[in-house]
Write an enzyme that holds these catalytic residues in place. Structure first.
Site, PDB file in Angstrom:
ATOM      1  N   HIS A 108     -22.041  -2.206  11.355  1.00 30.81           N
ATOM      2  CA  HIS A 108     -21.908  -1.149  10.340  1.00 30.81           C
ATOM      3  C   HIS A 108     -20.589  -1.327   9.601  1.00 30.81           C
ATOM      4  O   HIS A 108     -19.578  -1.717  10.193  1.00 30.81           O
ATOM      5  CB  HIS A 108     -21.922   0.241  10.998  1.00 30.81           C
ATOM      6  CG  HIS A 108     -23.273   0.896  10.973  1.00 30.81           C
ATOM      7  ND1 HIS A 108     -23.917   1.329  12.105  1.00 30.81           N
ATOM      8  CD2 HIS A 108     -24.101   1.221   9.929  1.00 30.81           C
ATOM      9  CE1 HIS A 108     -25.088   1.878  11.768  1.00 30.81           C
ATOM     10  NE2 HIS A 108     -25.221   1.819  10.455  1.00 30.81           N
ATOM     11  N   GLU A 138     -21.845  -3.072  16.549  1.00 32.59           N
ATOM     12  CA  GLU A 138     -22.749  -2.241  17.346  1.00 32.59           C
ATOM     13  C   GLU A 138     -23.146  -2.956  18.634  1.00 32.59           C
ATOM     14  O   GLU A 138     -23.449  -4.136  18.633  1.00 32.59           O
ATOM     15  CB  GLU A 138     -24.010  -1.896  16.531  1.00 32.59           C
ATOM     16  CG  GLU A 138     -23.735  -1.123  15.252  1.00 32.59           C
ATOM     17  CD  GLU A 138     -23.179   0.289  15.513  1.00 32.59           C
ATOM     18  OE1 GLU A 138     -23.189   0.733  16.680  1.00 32.59           O
ATOM     19  OE2 GLU A 138     -22.730   0.925  14.529  1.00 32.59           O
ATOM     20  N   ARG A 144     -31.867  12.289   9.825  1.00 32.76           N
ATOM     21  CA  ARG A 144     -31.109  13.471   9.379  1.00 32.76           C
ATOM     22  C   ARG A 144     -31.373  13.755   7.908  1.00 32.76           C
ATOM     23  O   ARG A 144     -31.283  14.873   7.441  1.00 32.76           O
ATOM     24  CB  ARG A 144     -29.620  13.145   9.624  1.00 32.76           C
ATOM     25  CG  ARG A 144     -28.599  14.200   9.296  1.00 32.76           C
ATOM     26  CD  ARG A 144     -27.186  13.670   9.646  1.00 32.76           C
ATOM     27  NE  ARG A 144     -26.929  12.330   9.111  1.00 32.76           N
ATOM     28  CZ  ARG A 144     -26.548  12.085   7.859  1.00 32.76           C
ATOM     29  NH1 ARG A 144     -26.381  13.055   6.993  1.00 32.76           N
ATOM     30  NH2 ARG A 144     -26.337  10.834   7.471  1.00 32.76           N
ATOM     31  N   CYS A 152     -30.964   2.071   9.960  1.00 31.11           N
ATOM     32  CA  CYS A 152     -30.155   0.975  10.521  1.00 31.11           C
ATOM     33  C   CYS A 152     -30.489   0.733  11.978  1.00 31.11           C
ATOM     34  O   CYS A 152     -30.684  -0.409  12.408  1.00 31.11           O
ATOM     35  CB  CYS A 152     -28.661   1.268  10.383  1.00 31.11           C
ATOM     36  SG  CYS A 152     -28.090   1.113   8.695  1.00 31.11           S
TER      37      CYS A 152
HETATM   38  N1  PCA Z   1     -27.120   2.752   6.441  1.00 28.32           N
HETATM   39  C1  PCA Z   1     -28.126   3.629   6.999  1.00 28.32           C
HETATM   40  C2  PCA Z   1     -29.430   3.045   6.545  1.00 28.32           C
HETATM   41  C3  PCA Z   1     -29.099   2.093   5.449  1.00 28.32           C
HETATM   42  C4  PCA Z   1     -27.657   1.898   5.534  1.00 28.32           C
HETATM   43  O1  PCA Z   1     -26.981   1.080   4.896  1.00 28.32           O
HETATM   44  C5  PCA Z   1     -27.989   3.813   8.511  1.00 28.32           C
HETATM   45  O2  PCA Z   1     -26.867   3.741   9.039  1.00 28.32           O
HETATM   46  O3  PCA Z   1     -28.986   4.050   9.181  1.00 28.32           O
END
Ligand code: PCA
Length: 222
Positions: free
Chosen positions: A174, A87, A97, A150
């Protein structure tokens, strides 16, 4: 006389608990697997953050205070991504959402009332991308971490590091589904846990040994 052993500097790697009806979250499985590992003279602390708007940043604060890391990489699951997504930018916005694990679903809320609109990662993401590709691990740059928990943790982390007197590098990565999660969604991409653990070990190592990031043209997919 015995000399006190100097403790190696710490790298904090966080993951989240399962959310959205899933039984597992690969982000925490990676953090758990790396916990205690020594990477280029640094000790990794792997920890779990709650997928809850109200509790995630207080939990991060407690970890930062306790471990005083020199590098922080926060991880989260992003089902639908096909590779490790590095990111680039966190935004000062929550727009959930789905409800979080406490049933909260804030919409159109700022993370820091008087904070900047956005913060860039301070991880050397292009060097990390090159290292992942050299290891044949699917990876991409991403221009949005979404607007759920996140992104809140990513923004909160960068906001804190920007205000700290210590120069601590940090950012957010991610990760896709595990194969057992992707099975429920025909066509969804996934990576085996062992590949994701190796990927994050490589990310930590690259961030520790890289000064200035590489510069080369690379379009982000999201
Ligand atoms: N993914 C979510 C929140 C916790 C996670 O592992 C996100 O992308 O916001």
């Amino acid at each position: 006389m015995k000399h006190a052993q100097k403790k190696p500097p710490t790298v904090l790697v966080t993951g989240f608990d399962p959310f959205g009806g899933e039984a597992v979250n690969p982000s925490f499985e990676i953090a758990r697997a790396l916990d205690g590992e020594l990477v280029t003279g640094h000790r990794i602390v792997g920890a779990e953050l709650p997928t809850e708007f109200a509790r995630s940043l207080p939990a991060l604060d407690a970890l930062l205070r306790k471990h005083r890391p020199v590098l922080v990489i926060a991880l989260g699951q992003a089902g639908g991504r096909s590779g490790i997504a590095l990111e680039r930018v966190a935004i000062n916005l929550i727009d959930a959402r789905i409800p979080d694990n406490a049933g909260d679903q804030p919409v159109d809320v700022r993370i820091a009332a008087a904070g900047a609109a956005a913060h860039f990662t301070t991880l050397p993401v292009k060097s990390m991308l090159a290292a992942l590709r050299a290891a044949h691990i699917p990876a991409e740059l991403s221009q949005t971490a979404g607007s759920f928990v996140c992104n809140q943790v990513f923004y909160g982390l960068m906001h804190r590091l920007a205000r700290s007197r210590r120069r601590v590098r940090g950012g957010f990565v991610h990760v896709p589904y595990l194969p057992e999660q992707a099975r429920k969604f025909p066509g969804a991409a996934s990576l085996p846990l062992a590949t994701m653990i190796a990927a994050l070990r490589l990310c930590v190592e690259t961030a520790l040994i890289t000064g200035d990031d590489l510069h080369y043209a690379e379009g982000a997919t999201h």
